[in-house]
Design an enzyme around this catalytic site. Structure first.
Site, PDB file in Angstrom:
ATOM      1  N   GLY A  89      36.619  36.257  38.241  1.00 53.77           N
ATOM      2  CA  GLY A  89      35.747  36.473  39.129  1.00 53.77           C
ATOM      3  C   GLY A  89      36.136  37.194  40.418  1.00 53.77           C
ATOM      4  O   GLY A  89      37.376  37.992  40.230  1.00 53.77           O
ATOM      5  N   ASN A 125      42.891  47.764  38.219  1.00 52.81           N
ATOM      6  CA  ASN A 125      42.205  46.605  38.206  1.00 52.81           C
ATOM      7  C   ASN A 125      41.341  46.627  36.770  1.00 52.81           C
ATOM      8  O   ASN A 125      41.471  45.213  36.310  1.00 52.81           O
ATOM      9  CB  ASN A 125      40.715  46.376  38.959  1.00 52.81           C
ATOM     10  N   PHE A 174      48.989  37.452  34.114  1.00 52.06           N
ATOM     11  CA  PHE A 174      47.687  37.769  33.802  1.00 52.06           C
ATOM     12  C   PHE A 174      47.476  37.381  32.192  1.00 52.06           C
ATOM     13  O   PHE A 174      46.859  38.218  31.509  1.00 52.06           O
ATOM     14  CB  PHE A 174      47.428  39.278  34.162  1.00 52.06           C
ATOM     15  N   LEU A 175      48.203  36.235  31.794  1.00 53.20           N
ATOM     16  CA  LEU A 175      48.050  35.834  30.498  1.00 53.20           C
ATOM     17  C   LEU A 175      47.537  34.391  30.368  1.00 53.20           C
ATOM     18  O   LEU A 175      47.754  33.630  29.575  1.00 53.20           O
ATOM     19  CB  LEU A 175      49.430  35.701  29.822  1.00 53.20           C
ATOM     20  N   LYS A 176      46.710  34.003  31.605  1.00 53.93           N
ATOM     21  CA  LYS A 176      46.343  32.672  31.538  1.00 53.93           C
ATOM     22  C   LYS A 176      44.946  32.635  31.133  1.00 53.93           C
ATOM     23  O   LYS A 176      44.032  33.328  31.655  1.00 53.93           O
ATOM     24  CB  LYS A 176      46.487  31.978  32.916  1.00 53.93           C
ATOM     25  N   PHE A 203      45.976  46.944  47.271  1.00 46.70           N
ATOM     26  CA  PHE A 203      46.007  46.119  46.023  1.00 46.70           C
ATOM     27  C   PHE A 203      46.281  44.640  46.317  1.00 46.70           C
ATOM     28  O   PHE A 203      46.771  43.977  45.434  1.00 46.70           O
ATOM     29  CB  PHE A 203      47.156  46.621  45.052  1.00 46.70           C
ATOM     30  N   ARG A 235      46.247  40.654  46.846  1.00 47.33           N
ATOM     31  CA  ARG A 235      45.365  39.555  46.038  1.00 47.33           C
ATOM     32  C   ARG A 235      45.029  38.459  47.219  1.00 47.33           C
ATOM     33  O   ARG A 235      45.856  38.119  47.733  1.00 47.33           O
ATOM     34  CB  ARG A 235      46.403  38.864  45.026  1.00 47.33           C
ATOM     35  N   CYS A 254      36.365  41.608  43.590  1.00 45.59           N
ATOM     36  CA  CYS A 254      36.934  42.819  43.405  1.00 45.59           C
ATOM     37  C   CYS A 254      36.503  43.273  41.600  1.00 45.59           C
ATOM     38  O   CYS A 254      35.952  44.002  41.241  1.00 45.59           O
ATOM     39  CB  CYS A 254      38.411  43.120  43.323  1.00 45.59           C
TER      40      CYS A 254
HETATM   41  C1  UDX Z   1      42.296  41.385  42.359  1.00 52.13           C
HETATM   42  C2  UDX Z   1      43.415  42.189  42.084  1.00 52.13           C
HETATM   43  O1  UDX Z   1      44.563  41.382  41.510  1.00 52.13           O
HETATM   44  C3  UDX Z   1      44.226  43.040  43.360  1.00 52.13           C
HETATM   45  O2  UDX Z   1      45.448  43.495  43.129  1.00 52.13           O
HETATM   46  C4  UDX Z   1      42.812  43.813  43.891  1.00 52.13           C
HETATM   47  O3  UDX Z   1      43.347  44.323  45.087  1.00 52.13           O
HETATM   48  C5  UDX Z   1      41.619  43.041  44.190  1.00 52.13           C
HETATM   49  O4  UDX Z   1      41.396  42.022  42.849  1.00 52.13           O
HETATM   50  P1  UDX Z   1      41.921  39.027  43.354  1.00 52.13           P
HETATM   51  O5  UDX Z   1      40.513  39.139  43.025  1.00 52.13           O
HETATM   52  O6  UDX Z   1      42.421  38.475  44.544  1.00 52.13           O
HETATM   53  O7  UDX Z   1      42.788  40.346  43.381  1.00 52.13           O
HETATM   54  O8  UDX Z   1      42.388  38.030  42.236  1.00 52.13           O
HETATM   55  P2  UDX Z   1      43.338  38.016  40.939  1.00 52.13           P
HETATM   56  O9  UDX Z   1      44.529  36.983  41.279  1.00 52.13           O
HETATM   57  O10 UDX Z   1      43.706  39.252  40.459  1.00 52.13           O
HETATM   58  O11 UDX Z   1      42.704  37.154  39.881  1.00 52.13           O
HETATM   59  C6  UDX Z   1      41.346  37.811  39.607  1.00 52.13           C
HETATM   60  C7  UDX Z   1      40.747  36.529  38.778  1.00 52.13           C
HETATM   61  O12 UDX Z   1      41.372  36.642  37.430  1.00 52.13           O
HETATM   62  C8  UDX Z   1      40.414  35.270  39.006  1.00 52.13           C
HETATM   63  O13 UDX Z   1      39.204  34.728  39.043  1.00 52.13           O
HETATM   64  C9  UDX Z   1      41.445  34.453  38.466  1.00 52.13           C
HETATM   65  O14 UDX Z   1      41.155  33.199  38.223  1.00 52.13           O
HETATM   66  C10 UDX Z   1      41.658  35.246  37.018  1.00 52.13           C
HETATM   67  N1  UDX Z   1      42.701  35.224  36.107  1.00 52.13           N
HETATM   68  C11 UDX Z   1      43.767  35.839  36.689  1.00 52.13           C
HETATM   69  C12 UDX Z   1      42.404  34.623  34.853  1.00 52.13           C
HETATM   70  O15 UDX Z   1      41.559  34.198  34.585  1.00 52.13           O
HETATM   71  N2  UDX Z   1      43.821  34.599  34.146  1.00 52.13           N
HETATM   72  C13 UDX Z   1      44.943  35.190  34.717  1.00 52.13           C
HETATM   73  O16 UDX Z   1      45.867  35.110  33.992  1.00 52.13           O
HETATM   74  C14 UDX Z   1      45.058  35.690  36.059  1.00 52.13           C
END
Ligand code: UDX
Length: 431
Positions: free
Chosen positions: A253, A204, A245-247, A145, A147, A256
């Site tokens: 992208g 995810n 995760f509220l942005k 999991f 990041r 994952c």
């Molecule tokens: C994710 C999962 O969080 C992780 O647990 C899993 O193992 C792999 O996939 P990661 O891909 O590294 O990890 O990035 P993460 O921080 O989750 O962000 C994913 C995408 O969502 C990014 O493009 C980020 O910019 C976007 N995002 C995240 C938003 O647009 N808004 C948010 O509030 C959070």
């Protein structure tokens, strides 16, 4: 213990280093000879905070070694973590060929029973199938999991470790490896392998759904003159919702979410399950990039040749990973609309340059080496990744360099500062 990790990509390398950090002796195996040569000299193409230093330290301490040779791996240990890539195939399904080839090589040369711990993301039911094909192995599903950008910290301090297996002794082995990583014993969760595989997709999916939901509300905010950041702040204090995760922005992208959601949708449709919410999550995410790009194109319609400064290409800060980065789609569309682009990302410049080198309009994309020269004589600044270096910028300095004081902020990094400049033509997301 002696442990083999198969796969020296982002997850494999970080997993191997975290095991080495906990005093295990680790052999990391990959089929890519060039990568193995670099890693043996403690060099990696992956940018992650502290990764280079950590790798160097573990190589010097002789806690980790790298090899392409499966026969060496087989004799090294009977504990094998597998973290090879499971990319999307041409139909969006999960391609297990790297994993299958690794297992084939292991069984070809193995004489003794092995415990195979699968970190790679695989469709539910994969381990059930593998366990019947390879009865000489004990399989454990233990999805990862971590990041990107915080990968080492996440691998060293996981919030939970899941172990799904048909073998009690294999689960106990994994428990003994991971207990020193965990704050509480109860953070180790045992279940059946299919539930474990499904938990990764569910995690995810929940996170991606939050992003699409906040992005959907951001559109409504734009229509109503409301502010998505105020809405998010109001939501975050509800303990049932929480702040993460509220942005709102240009959508998710990375290596994952997009791939796993495609794989889940395909997998579910094979089970005659529609997963309507996840289909909508994907579609909202696609529209988010499109809507932001149209804001830029619309603002310059019929206004002649324009030059734009782009800040950021990585799919998120603190990584040089551009896989499925929203920035790539936006840059592609801007190039197709004949804008001249100057581009800068603190760590992803070379990956972005390589990505666009065959593009028919590649000559219109100029790679820059610092943020301020990128905006010099540009008509607008476009922010696509929220690197802290960008967030710290004073808009007064931006104004002095731009031809028009126009900003398209795909990550809302200047949402507060914009109020100090009445002459700023600012477009954010949901503001
Ligand atoms: C994710 C999962 O969080 C992780 O647990 C899993 O193992 C792999 O996939 P990661 O891909 O590294 O990890 O990035 P993460 O921080 O989750 O962000 C994913 C995408 O969502 C990014 O493009 C980020 O910019 C976007 N995002 C995240 C938003 O647009 N808004 C948010 O509030 C959070």
């Amino acid at each position: 213990m002696k442990i083999v990790v198969i796969g020296a990509g982002h997850i494999g390398l970080v997993t191997a280093l975290s095991l080495a950090h906990h005093s295990h002796e680790v052999l990391c195996v990959d089929v890519d000879q060039k990568k193995i040569n670099s890693l043996s000299e403690a060099r990696t193409d992956i940018y992650e905070p502290q990764l280079a230093e950590f790798l160097k330290c573990k190589v010097i301490q002789n806690k980790i070694r790298f090899s392409c040779d499966y026969s060496v791996a087989i004799h090294f240990s009977n504990i094998v973590f597998v973290a090879v890539g499971t990319p999307s195939d041409e139909h969006g399904c999960c391609d297990l060929s790297f994993l299958e080839s690794a297992l084939y090589q292991l069984q070809q040369k193995s004489v003794s029973k092995k415990t195979i711990i699968i970190k790679s993301t695989v469709p539910p039911g994969t381990i059930r199938k593998f366990q019947s094909v390879y009865p000489q192995f004990d399989f454990v599903s233990s999805p990862e999991f971590l990041r990107e950008g915080q990968a080492l910290q996440d691998a060293l301090n996981p919030e939970r470790v899941i172990a799904g297996s048909y073998s009690k002794s294999a689960v106990e082995l994994v428990r003994s490896i991971y207990l020193p990583f965990l704050k509480n014993e109860s953070d180790f969760i045992e279940m059946d392998p299919t539930s474990s595989e499904l938990t990764k997709y569910a995690a995810n999916s929940f996170l991606a759904a939050r992003i699409s939901l906040i992005n959907e509300f951001s559109k409504l905010c734009e229509k109503l003159g409301a502010n998505i950041e105020s809405v998010a702040a109001g939501l975050a204090k509800d303990s049932r919702i929480g702040p993460l995760f509220l942005k709102a922005g240009i959508g998710y992208g990375g290596s994952c979410f997009p791939k796993d959601i495609d794989a889940l949708l395909n997998f579910a449709s094979l089970q005659n399950e529609e997963m309507k919410i996840m289909r909508a999550v994907k579609s909202v995410n696609d529209q988010q990039v499109e809507a932001f790009t149209q804001k830029i194109i619309g603002a310059f319609r019929n206004s002649g040749k324009k030059s734009l400064a782009i800040w950021g290409g990585a799919f998120k800060p603190d990584t040089n990973d551009i896989r499925e980065a929203p920035a790539l789609k936006i840059i592609d569309q801007l190039l197709c609309h004949d804008f001249d682009l100057k581009f800068y990302d603190p760590f992803a410049n070379s990956n972005v340059g390589l990505h666009f080198q065959e593009h028919s309009k590649a000559a219109k994309l100029q790679m820059m080496t610092d943020k301020m020269s990128t905006i010099e004589d540009s008509h607008a600044l476009i922010v696509l990744t929220e690197w802290s270096d960008f967030i710290e910028t004073d808009l007064k300095d931006v104004k002095s360099k731009l031809i028009d004081f126009k900003i398209f902020d795909g990550r809302n990094i200047f949402s507060e500062q914009r109020h100090q400049h009445i002459d700023l033509d600012y477009t954010g997301v949901g503001l």
